[in-house]
Write an enzyme that holds these catalytic residues in place. Structure first.
Site, short mmCIF file in Angstrom:
data_model
loop_
_atom_site.label_atom_id
_atom_site.label_comp_id
_atom_site.label_asym_id
_atom_site.label_seq_id
_atom_site.Cartn_x
_atom_site.Cartn_y
_atom_site.Cartn_z
N GLN A 194 -15.29 7.09 -55.63
CA GLN A 194 -15.99 8.37 -55.57
C GLN A 194 -15.14 9.45 -54.89
OE1 GLN A 194 -16.98 5.52 -54.22
NE2 GLN A 194 -17.75 5.77 -52.13
N ASN A 217 -7.96 0.18 -52.18
CA ASN A 217 -8.29 -1.12 -52.76
C ASN A 217 -8.28 -1.05 -54.29
OD1 ASN A 217 -10.69 0.13 -53.53
ND2 ASN A 217 -11.89 -0.77 -51.86
N GLN A 262 4.82 -8.94 -43.20
CA GLN A 262 4.24 -8.52 -44.48
C GLN A 262 3.10 -9.43 -44.90
OE1 GLN A 262 5.20 -5.49 -45.82
NE2 GLN A 262 6.12 -5.61 -43.79
N HIS A 265 -0.51 -8.45 -44.00
CA HIS A 265 -1.21 -7.35 -44.66
C HIS A 265 -2.42 -7.86 -45.43
CE1 HIS A 265 0.88 -3.62 -43.93
NE2 HIS A 265 2.04 -4.20 -44.10
N GLU A 330 10.17 -4.47 -52.70
CA GLU A 330 9.71 -3.28 -52.00
C GLU A 330 10.53 -3.08 -50.72
OE1 GLU A 330 5.57 -1.58 -49.97
OE2 GLU A 330 5.80 -3.73 -50.36
N HIS A 331 10.60 -4.12 -49.89
CA HIS A 331 11.38 -4.10 -48.66
C HIS A 331 12.46 -5.17 -48.75
CE1 HIS A 331 7.16 -3.03 -47.39
NE2 HIS A 331 7.81 -1.97 -46.95
N ASP A 364 7.98 0.91 -41.16
CA ASP A 364 6.56 1.18 -41.40
C ASP A 364 6.05 2.34 -40.56
OD1 ASP A 364 6.19 -0.74 -43.32
OD2 ASP A 364 5.46 -2.27 -41.92
N HIS A 423 10.96 29.00 -85.98
CA HIS A 423 11.91 28.85 -84.88
C HIS A 423 13.22 29.57 -85.23
CE1 HIS A 423 9.24 25.74 -83.36
NE2 HIS A 423 10.05 25.50 -82.32
#
Length: 435
Positions: A194, A217, A262, A265, A330-331, A364, A423
């Site tokens: 929302q 999420n 990691q 998480h 990613e890392h 981070d 054109h």
């Protein structure tokens, strides 16, 4: 009980196993898709009324209207002023370092004039208004505010609208303080699909934005995917990942904790360790077993390690880099001697942490570079969030009379070759007669 996958690069089925290990389906199921689609439609049609309804339903709030859900600048400043000295100092240092880094990314307009007087160039402008989604409740990340708000402000974005859910009225003072110190313009205590809908379409209270950034999420990620096109988005991020390449000379406890950083998480996070030193891999495994019990989030870490982690033995460092480029992490931690010597060979990584002392956790929060990074192998074609994500480029073309004449001849031939007569004639009108 831990059952971390152990892979040998010399095994005949190594690469199929790697493909299976990295597979991640971040596409929401039909139920999520249907729910999000309904929420988006309701907010688009009913505005504030639907936003309040869904906020009360999903975040267990009791708001009568949006006035209750808009956080005043005074309340944000109160959060900043009320921080303990150590938190205020940490926040200020982090802001200064992140801003200093991103200041160097800002693109400037440029142009040049050709010999016949034709001007060509590029005009760089900032987005007008950006929406920042920040997770709330127990999973509250003030660092997300810094990493999204600071590059937007450096780029020159005129207005930054932040949404952050406060389920059961649960407020994270550090998140509010981060909004105050980074100059966020408006904050609403709403979240979920929302909130994404409100940012994308606008309501009576929430201004419509041009781009939505920030993690969330599966409902938030699905909503961002659905509104893309109406607004821009940063990315659809998967679970957090870390790949550590170590030559066997770093304290195994350090490496174990880097992997934990990691894994804690969420259960889907993916920690991977690669080394040519098999004995060292055993030492890290022992450190993992010994240290896990000390972790506050040990249950989450255990699932991550069992379900998605891997310890990989390779024949040498060259093969470690080959596997790294396939993973496109990613890392990436290069816990090795002379890490910079490896950089020319590394083609795919969101962020590279070099040396034994550079823990990924520093990135981070306070190192300076952005922690919003490509996941799920998308580092093969995308990059960290930066100032350039909040800037647009407009091409500049201004032909002189002579330039229009010469370019018109070329354009005429090309256009007629494509069968586009209008054109061609449009260009031909500007061709100087040869009298």
């Amino acid at each position: 009980m831990l059952d971390i996958k152990r892979l040998e690069s010399s095994d005949s089925n190594f690469w199929p196993l790697m493909k299976e290990l990295l597979a991640w389906d971040n596409v929401s199921d039909d139920s999520v898709q249907s729910t999000v689609k309904q929420i988006l439609a309701d907010v688009r049609r009913e505005g504030d009324k639907a936003l309040v309804k869904y906020t009360n339903k999903f975040d267990r709030m009791n708001a009568a209207d949006m006035s209750v859900l808009e956080i005043s600048p005074a309340r944000l400043q109160q959060a900043l002023d009320g921080l303990p000295d150590d938190q205020r100092h940490a926040l200020e240092v982090s802001v200064e370092r992140v801003q200093r880094y991103h200041d160097k990314q800002k693109m400037e307009s440029w142009s040049y004039t050709e010999s016949d007087g034709t001007l060509l160039g590029q005009q760089v402008t900032a987005l007008d208004r950006v929406g920042l989604y920040v997770p709330g409740g127990q999973a509250a990340y003030p660092s997300s505010v810094l990493m999204n708000a600071i590059p937007a402000k450096v780029a020159g974005v005129k207005e930054l609208i932040m949404v952050v859910p406060t389920p059961d009225g649960q407020i994270n003072e550090l998140v509010f303080a981060a909004a105050a110190i980074t100059g966020v313009d408006k904050v609403f205590s709403v979240g979920g699909a929302q909130a994404v809908a409100a940012l994308a379409y606008g309501t009576e209270s929430v201004p419509q934005v041009d781009k939505i950034v920030g993690p969330g999420n599966i409902y938030v990620a699905t909503a961002k995917g659905m509104v893309f096109g109406t607004v821009g988005i940063d990315m659809i991020a998967g679970p957090s990942e870390i790949l550590v390449i170590c030559d066997g000379k770093t304290d195994p406890d350090w490496i174990a904790m880097d992997l934990f950083s990691q894994a804690e998480h969420d259960e889907d996070a993916q920690p991977i360790l690669i080394s040519p030193d098999a004995a060292f891999l055993d030492k890290v495994q022992a450190s993992i077993e010994r240290l896990l019990g000390e972790m506050e989030r040990k249950d989450i870490i255990r699932v991550s390690l069992n379900e998605r982690a891997a310890i990989i033995h390779v024949k040498d460092m060259d093969e470690a880099i080959e596997v790294c480029n396939y993973i496109a992490p990613e890392h990436l931690e290069l816990s090795v001697d002379e890490p910079q010597s490896f950089l020319p060979k590394i083609r795919h990584a969101g962020a590279i942490f070099m040396g034994r002392y550079t823990a990924e956790a520093l990135g981070d929060y306070c190192a300076g570079p952005n922690h919003v990074l490509p996941t799920s192998r998308t580092a093969r074609f995308s990059s960290a969030l930066g100032v350039y994500d909040f800037q647009k480029r407009s091409s500049l073309i201004m032909c002189s009379e002579d330039g229009a004449s010469e370019l018109g001849k070329i354009a005429s031939v090309m256009a007629r070759g494509e069968g586009l007569t209008a054109h061609a004639r449009s260009a031909e009108y500007r061709i100087k007669s040869s009298d």
